[in-house]
Design an enzyme around this catalytic site. Structure first.
Site, PDB file in Angstrom:
ATOM      1  NE  ARG A  22       9.195  -6.370  -1.861  1.00 18.32           N
ATOM      2  CZ  ARG A  22      10.119  -5.454  -2.132  1.00 18.32           C
ATOM      3  NH1 ARG A  22      10.560  -5.338  -3.372  1.00 18.32           N
ATOM      4  NH2 ARG A  22      10.593  -4.658  -1.200  1.00 18.32           N
TER       5      ARG A  22
ATOM      6  NE  ARG B  72      23.504   5.680  -3.166  1.00 20.49           N
ATOM      7  CZ  ARG B  72      22.284   5.136  -3.116  1.00 20.49           C
ATOM      8  NH1 ARG B  72      21.226   5.919  -2.926  1.00 20.49           N
ATOM      9  NH2 ARG B  72      22.100   3.836  -3.245  1.00 20.49           N
TER      10      ARG B  72
ATOM     11  NE  ARG C 235      24.296   1.366   0.058  1.00 15.56           N
ATOM     12  CZ  ARG C 235      22.975   1.412   0.149  1.00 15.56           C
ATOM     13  NH1 ARG C 235      22.397   1.253   1.322  1.00 15.56           N
ATOM     14  NH2 ARG C 235      22.233   1.616  -0.920  1.00 15.56           N
TER      15      ARG C 235
END
Length: 539
Positions: A262, A301, A344
């Site tokens: 990362r 979504r 979400r």
């Protein structure tokens, strides 16, 4: 495959503009890497101080080895080549050419999947690099001297004691991939297909940490203590866990890292870890998707809380959403229960903007670190299209998948055997595949047999299942010819979905076109002898 050797212009200028040549013998010198004895340290090269070591005669520079000429040559090269690389971007591999010969070969060999016997092992790479160093220290021809050739031969001999593999069962040519992609790029769909295609595992940092803690390994215990105390697991511990994990048997052919590294320091630690076994990252796959496309994918979504069923306002809307209506809790309902769906918290436009900003800030420096092995792939298209691009970049789209169509009397029975012989791939007819499945007593074969005995038609799903099983057999490794399938658009769509599972698609469809009048003449003129099957034609 297209291989681009990438070298900064400044390095090219140093290499080329430092060259001087002896006209009669062709001996070559370089002001930095192989200077003549006549050039004193610190002097600027000129015709007066650049003299041939053997004759003392003046050396010269070729007209196109000057800074001015090189600038024009490089401008022409970049202007010509950049559009070509863009044209072939799906199959381009950029190789860092500003390194020793051995390191460049290691990367090129990895890209081309050259067999182990053709690739330099650790001792061979060191010999190449030793030769590079001696060339620079002793002069451009030193590495090809009899003594240097003997040294290289001794170091690169197949009988060398240098270990070919440091971990039992480990391939010397492991596929070491890193998969990058922003939220919504499709990594969750693509990674399993790469796993299946290459036969190597996908390794995520979280999964490896949990497994190490559960197994009670030394680094797992260290990680457990840190997490229990509320601290962050250090890069050293994470790399230690990766180091242990990639020694396991399922990583013998390679592995895919997902979510690591990362940061650039993590990338450097990974490089060091791999270098200990003479390895390096083979390829980095970066799934490129415009932020606007990601926003459409993610912010559309909606999820059913209890079952986890997922919907999308554009691509998979629930039945409760009227055409043209804006989504809200009132009209976003689960198809099965009628209960309200929800979004979400990190699937909103505001949250996504922050997630993408963080992703780009973290990832761009890592992609720059691995620029020589990074493949930027366009992942903005549909699932099947993206899968095809990724598989092609990994060299996995190799099979020829042909479909042969033609009316009765068109000559398929004559053409198909010629294709089989020419391409070395089998002809598969639906009837033959069904009979073979029934004869072999496979699960699908038993289902088909029961239906046929009861006089029922075999459904498309079962036929497609039989096709799926058949094309996995060894004789289909290079491809296959489908004859008599698909017979409907629904079957064609099922076939496309089956092929997409392995990143493939139909390569070519051949339609034999014959006028009806000609077909009538061919077919209606046929007469046969019943007992022998001998065939005649009136014309």
């Amino acid at each position: 495959k297209v291989i681009q050797l990438d070298v900064p212009d400044a390095v090219l200028e140093e290499r080329i503009c430092g060259r001087w040549i002896h006209k009669d013998s062709g001996r070559s010198y370089h002001v930095k890497f192989a200077p003549p004895k006549s050039l004193k340290e610190g002097e600027t090269p000129s015709a007066e101080n650049m003299k041939d070591d053997e004759t003392g005669e003046a050396l010269y520079q070729r007209a196109d080895d000057t800074s001015e000429a090189l600038k024009a040559r490089l401008e022409g090269y970049h202007k010509q080549t950049v559009p070509i690389l863009a044209h072939y971007k799906a199959v381009v591999d950029v190789v860092n050419g500003d390194r020793p010969q051995g390191a460049i070969w290691e990367q090129v060999a990895g890209i081309l999947s050259v067999p182990v016997s053709s690739r330099p092992n650790t001792a061979q790479r060191r010999a190449m690099e030793a030769g590079d160093a001696l060339d620079k220290v002793l002069g451009s021809g030193a590495g090809n001297s009899p003594g240097m050739r003997a040294l290289r031969a001794s170091l690169t001999s197949e009988s060398s004691n240098a270990p070919k593999s440091r971990i039992k069962g480990m391939s010397a040519d492991r596929n070491i991939l890193i998969l990058f992609g922003p939220p919504g790029a499709g990594k969750g769909t693509i990674a399993p297909k790469i796993v299946s295609g290459l036969g190597i595992p996908q390794l995520s940092t979280g999964d490896m940490l949990r497994a190490a803690v559960k197994a009670g390994t030394e680094v797992g215990k260290q990680a457990d203590e840190v997490m229990k105390s509320g601290g962050l697991v250090s890069d050293e511990i994470v790399v230690g866990i990766i180091k242990d994990r990639i020694k396991e048997e399922d990583c013998a052919k390679g592995f895919i890292l997902d979510g690591f590294p990362r940061t650039v320091p993590q990338a450097e630690m990974l490089d060091k870890c791999l270098f200990e076994t003479g390895e390096m990252v083979s390829k980095v796959i970066q799934l490129d998707v415009p932020d606007a496309v990601l926003e459409e994918r993610i912010c559309g979504r909606w999820i059913h809380k209890d079952s986890g069923r997922s919907y999308h306002v554009k691509f998979a809307p629930p039945k409760s959403l009227p055409a043209g209506a804006g989504p809200c809790e009132a009209n976003m309902r689960d198809d099965a229960t009628g209960e309200a769906l929800y979004q979400r918290a990190d699937d909103t436009a505001e949250a996504l903007e922050e997630r993408l900003r963080t992703y780009h800030e973290q990832t761009v420096p890592i992609l720059n670190h691995y620029s020589s092995v990074t493949n930027h792939l366009d992942a903005s298209g549909g699932r099947d299209e993206v899968m095809h691009v990724v598989m092609a970049a990994l060299g996995l789209q190799a099979r020829k998948v042909l479909v042969l169509f033609g009316p009765p009397g068109a000559g398929k029975g004559t053409v198909a055997p010629v294709l089989v012989e020419s391409l070395g791939i089998p002809q598969l007819s639906t009837g033959d595949m069904l009979r073979a499945a029934v004869g072999a007593g496979t699960e699908l074969g038993r289902q088909a047999e029961d239906l046929m005995k009861n006089g029922q038609l075999v459904p498309d799903e079962l036929v497609c299942g039989v096709v799926r099983d058949r094309i996995q057999e060894a004789d289909c490794d290079k491809g296959f010819i489908l004859d008599g399938f698909p017979r409907s658009v629904a079957q064609a769509e099922m076939l496309d979905a089956t092929l997409a599972e392995t990143g493939e698609k139909v390569s070519k469809v051949i339609q034999l076109d014959v006028p009806d009048a000609v077909l009538e003449e061919r077919i209606c003129g046929r007469w046969m002898h019943k007992a022998a099957g001998r065939s005649y034609h009136v014309k």
